[in-house]
Design an enzyme around this catalytic site. Structure first.
Site: not given
Length: 217
Positions: A97, A185-187
């Site tokens: 993301m 921001g991340s995953r």
């Protein structure tokens, strides 16, 4: 519609913007400077609002499908060793993301929450190979009638400093409903049984609660 996790940030952003607009209008006489400051403040508020947006999505519950838990780009589809819970090989699908994506996490399948654990950690960039093991993260396992046990992991990125996870052990959860939030921001990694038919491909854009990432008859 905005996510409840953004209430404080949106309120502070609105107050800050209002103060900047008021002060600049009353104390700055240079027109171009006043305009630049006001536009910057409004842009900041717009960024906060778009980040915490929570589009209404109604998932059609289907025991034979796993839906994408988040919006973003599919960056990993590979067989890996999962060492925290299963301690064996699984099929990993990772969705990255960016800050402009919707950051709501949704349950990709219905079932019983068997495991839910928070891990403090580093803030490596979300696409770093070690992010899944070393970053701040939560690990959740849902037991589903069709797929058995499926693990998904919320992973903080370089900017993310807070992961919100609503899953608690013993809960019955419903596919497509709100499972949490990751700020900035991340995953998210999903770990499926080997041999699970996959419906997405690398670099494909996924929509949380809509895109079918796996099916099983």
């Amino acid at each position: 519609m905005f996510h409840k996790e953004g209430t404080q940030s949106i309120l502070l952003g609105t107050i800050f913007t209002a103060i900047v607009l008021l002060l600049s209008d009353n104390f700055i006489d240079i027109i171009w400077l006043k305009m630049a400051i006001q536009i910057a403040a409004l842009l900041l508020l717009i960024i906060i609002l778009q980040f915490f947006r929570n589009p209404k999505r109604v998932a059609i519950e289907n025991e034979n499908q796993i839906l994408a838990p988040v919006d973003g780009k599919v960056v990993v589809i590979e067989e890996v060793y999962e060492g925290e819970y299963f301690k064996d090989k699984r099929l990993q699908i990772s969705i990255f993301m960016s800050p402009i994506n919707v950051h709501v996490t949704r349950y990709g399948l219905s079932g019983l929450v068997k495991f839910s654990k928070y891990h403090p950690g580093k803030f490596l960039v979300a696409w770093h190979p070690k992010a899944s093991e070393e970053n701040e993260r939560t690990t959740i396992v849902i037991e589903n009638k069709t797929f058995g046990e499926v693990l998904y992991r919320q992973i903080a990125g370089a900017l993310a400093r807070r992961i919100v996870n609503y899953a608690q052990e013993g809960m019955q959860v419903i596919q497509g409903t709100d499972a949490g939030f990751i700020k900035f921001g991340s995953r998210v990694d999903i770990f499926l049984p080997l041999g699970t038919p996959i419906n997405v491909s690398l670099n494909e854009k996924a929509i949380g609660g809509k895109t079918v990432i796996a099916t099983k008859a």
